[in-house]
Structure formats: C-alpha cells, structure tokens
Design an enzyme around this catalytic site. Structure first.
Site, PDB file in Angstrom:
ATOM      1  N   SER A 478       0.856  -1.672  -0.573  1.00  0.00           N
ATOM      2  CA  SER A 478       0.166   0.150   0.034  1.00  0.00           C
ATOM      3  C   SER A 478       0.665   1.065  -0.252  1.00  0.00           C
ATOM      4  O   SER A 478       1.483   1.722  -0.396  1.00  0.00           O
ATOM      5  CB  SER A 478      -1.267   0.242   1.469  1.00  0.00           C
ATOM      6  OG  SER A 478      -2.491   0.691   1.240  1.00  0.00           O
ATOM      7  N   ASP A 489       9.847   5.739 -10.273  1.00  0.00           N
ATOM      8  CA  ASP A 489       9.849   6.562 -11.384  1.00  0.00           C
ATOM      9  C   ASP A 489      10.666   7.200 -11.553  1.00  0.00           C
ATOM     10  O   ASP A 489      10.923   7.779 -12.519  1.00  0.00           O
ATOM     11  CB  ASP A 489       7.900   6.713 -11.645  1.00  0.00           C
ATOM     12  CG  ASP A 489       7.350   5.174 -11.518  1.00  0.00           C
ATOM     13  OD1 ASP A 489       8.023   4.591 -12.089  1.00  0.00           O
ATOM     14  OD2 ASP A 489       6.416   5.833 -11.148  1.00  0.00           O
ATOM     15  N   LYS A 504      -0.795  -4.168  -3.141  1.00  0.00           N
ATOM     16  CA  LYS A 504      -2.132  -3.761  -3.231  1.00  0.00           C
ATOM     17  C   LYS A 504      -1.924  -2.387  -3.008  1.00  0.00           C
ATOM     18  O   LYS A 504      -1.801  -1.110  -2.840  1.00  0.00           O
ATOM     19  CB  LYS A 504      -2.266  -3.877  -1.171  1.00  0.00           C
ATOM     20  CG  LYS A 504      -3.558  -3.198  -0.849  1.00  0.00           C
ATOM     21  CD  LYS A 504      -4.375  -2.709   0.507  1.00  0.00           C
ATOM     22  CE  LYS A 504      -5.187  -2.097   1.046  1.00  0.00           C
ATOM     23  NZ  LYS A 504      -4.462  -0.660   0.574  1.00  0.00           N
TER      24      LYS A 504
END
Length: 725
Positions: A478, A489, A504
């Site tokens: 999560s 990224d 998740k």
C-alpha cells in the site's frame, strides 16, 4: 495488511449517499439495547450493504456467486481446522449456499442463527473431547499418521470420527513436545553426569498437562467471545467478498484500528493478556503512566478496577475486552487497580491516565560507518497519522526529523527501510516522498466514474539530495508501494529487496456507522472500511497485484510461497491509466552500473545462494502434510529434516562486521529509559545480522562514485491536465 487511508473532503457523491441513508434511518425505530439484539444486527446489515454498494469503487453484484463466496469464507472462518463441525452440519448448512444473497437483502438472520447455535454446541462437545483425550497416556508405538492439510481434509462423519481427529491432532502436538523434552534431558545428562534423567512416563505426563493447559486457555478465550463477536465474523465474510480490504470494525476493533494507525491511546500504558479467568499485565509501555509510576510490573494480576473514588468492580472472570474498557479512559482521570503481585501480596495502585505513545509504531534511525563513510538507516514500521489532531505525530513529520538528524550527523547516504510496512495514511506518503525530490506528482488516484486526481509534493525544498536506497520485501504494501514506486519512477533512488512487493493498489475510507443513525439505543455500531479508490504510479502503472518490482532482487526465504494480493481470489484487477508529467532526477547515470555491481555480488554470495536454496526447500516442505504418530518413525523423520536444516543454520547465525549506533538525542533518552535502551540494543544487533541491510549499504557505497546534486532535468513524458490535490 494495514490500508492506505484517504479521508476525502470533496467526494460529493458519497456525501450525498451518506446524507440519504441518514435521512432514511432517522426514522428507524430501535427499542432495545440488549447485547444480543436482532434489530441491531439487521440495522448493521442494512447500513453496511447500502454504504458499500454506493461508496465502493467497484461493488460486486449480490447474486448466487456472491452468496457462494460468503458461504465458503464464513464456514472456513468458523472452523478452519474442521475440528468442530460434522459432515451432517455442513450438509444442513449447504442448503443456504445460494440463499445468502437473498438473506442479506432481506436482512434474514436464519443462517447466522443456525451456524452460531451449532458452533457453540460443537465447541462445548469439543471441550469434553479434548479433556477426555488428555486424561490418559498416549500409545506412541501405534503405527498411525495425521494429515495437517485441513483444507483438503473431509469433515468427520460422526462424533466418533471427530473424537479420533481431536485425538490425533493433540497426539501430534504432544509427540513433538515429548521428543523435544527427551532431547533436552539427554543434553542435561551430557553436561552433568550426576543428573537423573526423567522417565518416559514422567515426560509423557508433562506433555499432556502442558497441552491441557494450552487448550484450556484457548477455550477460555473462545468462551469470552459473545454472539456479537461471531456476528462480526459473519459480517466480514460478507464485506470481504467485495474485496479483501473492505471490512467491518465492531466498536473494540475500531478502537484498536485507530490506535494502530495513530500509535497512541489514552489509558495507563499496559498490555494485558488473559490468564484463565484472570487478567495479567504482560508489558508496560515505556513512557506511559504505569511505567512512570513504577508500582506495576509484568506478571501482576488485576483483581478489581475502580474509577476514581468509585466502588471497585471485581474483574475476575470478566472478558478481556471489558476489563480493558474499564481501565482505559480520558487523560487526567484516575483509575484504581487492586493488584495481586507476583509475590502474592495484594496492593491497590492509583494511576492518573494519560496519552500513551506506542514507541514501536514510530520511525527510528541508526548510523553506521562503512569504508570511512557514515550512513543512516531509517526504519518505518507504518505510515501512521493522528487524524484527530493535526498537530500530532505522523510519519511524514517524523521521517523529516530523522532525515534532518542524519544530515546533522554527517551521513553520506540513507537507507529507508519499509520492509513489512503494511501501509497507513496516504497523505504521509506524499510528504515523505517529497523530502527527496524538488517538487512534483507523487501518486495518481482514481475514483469510480470520476476523473483522476494527482497528489503533489508542492514544496520546492529538498530535505535530502544524496544517495538513497529504499528497502522492500513481499510484505511491503500500500503506502510503502506508493513510496517505492515514486522513488523508482523519478529514478531518485534504488529499490532493493524481494522480487516484488505485496501488490495492494487500493485506497480505503473508514466511516463511523454511528453518524448515520439518530438517537440509536443499540449502542456503538462500529465502523466500515471500504475501498473507494485505486491509486496509480505517476508513470500510469498500477501496483495492484503487481506490486513494485525491485531494481535489485535479493533472495528471501519465503519468495516461493503464495502470500501476496495476487494470491487472493477476490482481489481487484490490475489496470493502468495515462502517465502524468514529471521530471526525472538527473544524477542517476551510474544507477545501471550500481545495480549490476549489486547483482554480481548477490550472485557470487554463498550466503544469498544458501538463502535461495532454503527458499526452495521451504516451498517443498509446505507440501509435506502427513506426520507419523509413531515415535520411532517420527524421530527418524525429524532427524532427516534437522539434518537438512543444518545446512541452513548459518543463515540465522550470519553476522556482518558493521556496528550500528543511536543518534545523540536517542542516547540521551536511553540514559533515562532502560527499556528503550534494551529495545535499541536488540534492533542494532538485528541490523548487524541483516545481510539485506548490508547489501543496501554496499549499494550506497557504490553510489558514492558520482556525487549527487539536487538538479533535475526535464524529460519528455506525455503531459496531461494536472489536478491539484
């Protein structure tokens, strides 16, 4: 897993839904407040289904397939080891398998009532069974076996078969203990020639007595569960069919959830446990009122509880949850405990309740020297926040503080460890990721039928612009995955750990059901946590099911076991959306070489090779479910397993040459708190045995070959309209 929690202020659709249900339920006539109230149960079903259907990101269709899922999950939850229900019970229950959707819509409790009454009956029968089984010695010479694969095991056809199942299950447990005790006796004899070894009969009796005590304690706990507790199990079998993270919290569970997400509570600061009919203090929380008062200690038994000058209430035999309710209370109030001390003396202890912070919830850091450079390691157990107090502690503020402290200590790189971090608050992820970039998007969020929302770090300040490593494992979930994905990224740092994280990629909201009903006389209705959104990486990908794939994969012992979101049958699917505009971190030109260096080290490391081999062995062992109950055959089988396991002993015995230490502020605190000092010593020792932390520090070492700056270069990525958070 803890969830990503995002308390939306602008979800007008959901607000309208809540307003509508409130109006509809204001007229609901509730006449009773008794514990087992079918009207309350029906109200709960109505509230839950309405809120979930209107507020869930992708509500499931309530049909026969939905009913089958409820039936399966509920029966497994009631009797996972198949040691209570008979096949005749299951045959009777199965008639409802395709009717639970209709019962839910009609608020029909007949299936729950049937299963609850039968479960209590079977548990009472089982109490007599295990006591009878343990009343006489086992014959360990008999050639028989027991299969522990409960999922594939059939239900017992009758009480005779059930009795035999209990007998074999208990016999396996006592046999294992008996063999261990025999080995200990042999070791004592080796170390002391005068030692008189206990007889087989004495050891056999000890194992039965120990097993009886354990089962008595287990059934004492079960006895404490009332009808409302079991109804919560039924409700969660229903909510769980929408997705794995949509759950109902009864009042006590909601309170525990709040404590877990904030890391604090109001009370005396003591952990309690049930010991037969008594309540025992198992631990005092550092810094809490009980710890500061120095009148209580682990092992003390609580006999009575009084509020201030009020009359003391006897709590012997009382449910643990009810005892906890009496002891907890608002800051500044007094509670008086009648305590039976470990030495048998009786003492009345007065404590003024206060805010108690659970230290294990919070971020902590350590420093280590390697090759003449100093590095920092920050461990974040969860993304905690106090929603009730904006000025309270939260993970974002605390990580910023730890980073600042490490900078002042002169570190040359930081490892941020989010292994086993199941998530928490969404806002704190944005704050933490923002510490390491200039400014920009951190995560994208999408609600059903609405345009995506992009959450930004808007602060141009970079708290740390040096080398950064994020450590993850299969249980990083999560919020941890959002952080790791954002760092990856932006190419701001290197993600190292398991092949992929938990997977998740959903956001939950928690709704207090009490706010939806006016003048309710049924007591606390609890809360519903439901999935309202999905989150996406800034590159448009989702972490749902896929998780975050590490830049550097390190073998771990459980890499072949199925434990991720992708292994849950009703998990929400993976998808992707358009990426948003963002700028890559410029100083990443050596990442490729650093990653290659690490992979080469891991490939050539005998320790990592051993861990990989151990993971395959553990995976193979998970399929071995049949155990002999003959002591000779059992010993032979165990000897073979132990011989194989010797190969892997060096995994737990591994120790690196690194020395970890606390920062100055913590050293000062430890001088005043021996408990904190002991906890930090254990953590530092664990770090010194952690090959994963060692490799993360190797990566930081390699990253030193090119000095980091805080410049960013524009990268051409597809632009879209940026939505302010």
């Amino acid at each position: 897993m803890n969830t990503i929690l995002h308390f939306m202020k602008r979800n007008y659709k959901l607000l309208i839904v809540v307003a509508c249900i409130s109006m509809a339920l204001f007229a609901f006539n509730i006449k009773s407040s008794k514990s087992n109230d079918p009207e309350k149960d029906k109200l709960l079903l109505e509230l839950l289904t309405f809120v979930i259907e209107k507020g869930h990101y992708s509500p499931a269709t309530i049909d026969d397939n939905f009913s089958k899922g409820i039936y399966k999950d509920y029966i497994v939850a009631l009797d996972p080891s198949k040691r209570f229900f008979l096949q005749s019970d299951i045959d009777e229950f199965s008639k409802f398998e395709l009717q639970l959707d209709d019962q839910l819509l009609n608020k029909d409790l007949s299936f729950f009532n049937l299963t609850y009454d039968r479960l209590i009956k079977r548990m009472n029968e089982s109490t007599k069974i295990y006591k009878s089984v343990l009343s006489k010695p086992f014959n360990y010479e008999t050639d028989e076996s027991f299969n522990v694969d409960y999922e594939k095991a059939p239900y017992s056809k009758n009480l005779t078969e059930l009795n035999d199942k209990w007998r074999k299950q208990i016999k396996l447990s006592t046999l294992s203990s008996l063999v261990d005790k025999q080995r200990l006796e042999e070791d004592k004899k080796k170390n002391d020639a005068k030692y008189v070894v206990k007889s087989f009969e004495a050891l056999e009796k000890e194992t039965r007595e120990s097993s009886l005590k354990s089962l008595d304690e287990y059934f004492s706990f079960i006895k404490d569960l009332d009808r409302n507790d079991w109804f919560s199990v039924y409700i969660n079998a229903i909510t769980g069919r929408f997705d794995p993270h949509t759950n109902y919290f009864a009042a006590e569970e909601k309170e525990r959830f709040d404590v877990s997400i904030s890391g604090k509570l109001e009370g005396i600061g003591a952990r309690l446990q049930k010991k037969n009919d008594l309540t025992e203090i198992s631990e005092l929380i550092s810094g809490g009122p009980a710890w500061r008062g120095k009148q209580l200690e682990s092992g003390d038994l609580i006999m009575k509880v009084a509020q201030g000058d009020g009359e003391a209430v006897d709590v012997v035999g009382m449910r643990l949850d009810d005892v906890v309710k009496k002891i907890k209370g608002p800051k500044g109030s007094e509670v008086r405990l009648t305590i039976k001390k470990v030495d048998g003396t009786i003492k009345i202890v007065s404590i003024i309740r206060d805010i108690v912070e659970i230290e294990e919830t919070y971020a902590k850091s350590s420093v280590v020297e390697k090759n003449g450079l100093k590095y920092g390691v920050i461990y974040l157990p969860k993304f905690y926040i106090d929603f009730e107090n904006p000025d309270g502690r939260d993970a974002g503020k605390d990580i910023a503080l730890e980073v600042d402290r490490l900078k002042n200590a002169g570190v040359s790189g930081i490892v941020l460890d989010v292994r086993d971090d199941g998530g928490g608050s969404l806002s704190t992820v944005v704050d933490i990721a923002g510490l390491f970039i200039e400014q920009g998007p951190i995560v994208q969020i999408k609600s059903a039928g609405r345009k995506k929302e992009v959450l930004y770090d808007k602060d141009p300040k970079i708290e740390w612009d040096g080398p950064l490593v994020i450590m993850v494992n299969s249980f990083s979930a999560s919020a941890s995955e959002i952080l790791a994905a954002a760092i990856q990224d932006y190419k701001r740092g290197i993600v190292i750990g398991s092949k992929q994280t938990y997977g998740k990629g959903t956001v939950q909201n928690v709704y207090d059901l009490n706010t939806l009903v006016r003048n309710s006389a049924v007591g606390d209705l609890g809360a519903i946590k439901t999935t309202t959104q999905k989150f996406y990486r800034i590159n448009g990908g989702s972490t749902q099911l896929e998780g975050v794939h590490s830049d550097i994969v390190m073998p771990d012992r459980y890499s072949y076991l199925k434990m991720g979101e992708r292994d849950i049958d009703n998990a929400m699917p993976w998808d992707k959306i358009d990426q948003t505009s963002y700028q890559l971190w410029s100083d990443n030109s050596n990442f490729g070489q650093v990653i290659m260096n690490s992979k080469n080290r891991i490939t050539q490391s005998p320790q990592f090779q051993l861990i990989e081999d151990n993971a395959k062995w553990i995976d193979g062992r998970s399929e071995e479910n049949i155990y002999s109950l003959n002591i000779t055959k059992f010993k032979i089988a165990q000897a073979q397993i132990e011989e194989k396991a010797k190969k892997y002993k060096s995994i737990v015995d591994y120790k690196n040459d690194l020395r970890f230490s606390s920062l100055p502020h913590e050293i000062e605190a430890m001088n005043q708190d021996s408990s904190l000092k002991e906890k930090r010593a254990r953590w530092h020792e664990a770090l010194s045995k952690d090959i994963y932390v060692e490799e993360a520090l190797n990566v930081l070492d390699d990253l030193q070959s090119k000095a980091f700056t805080n410049k960013v270069l524009p990268v051409k990525v597809k632009k879209d309209k940026l939505v302010k958070s």
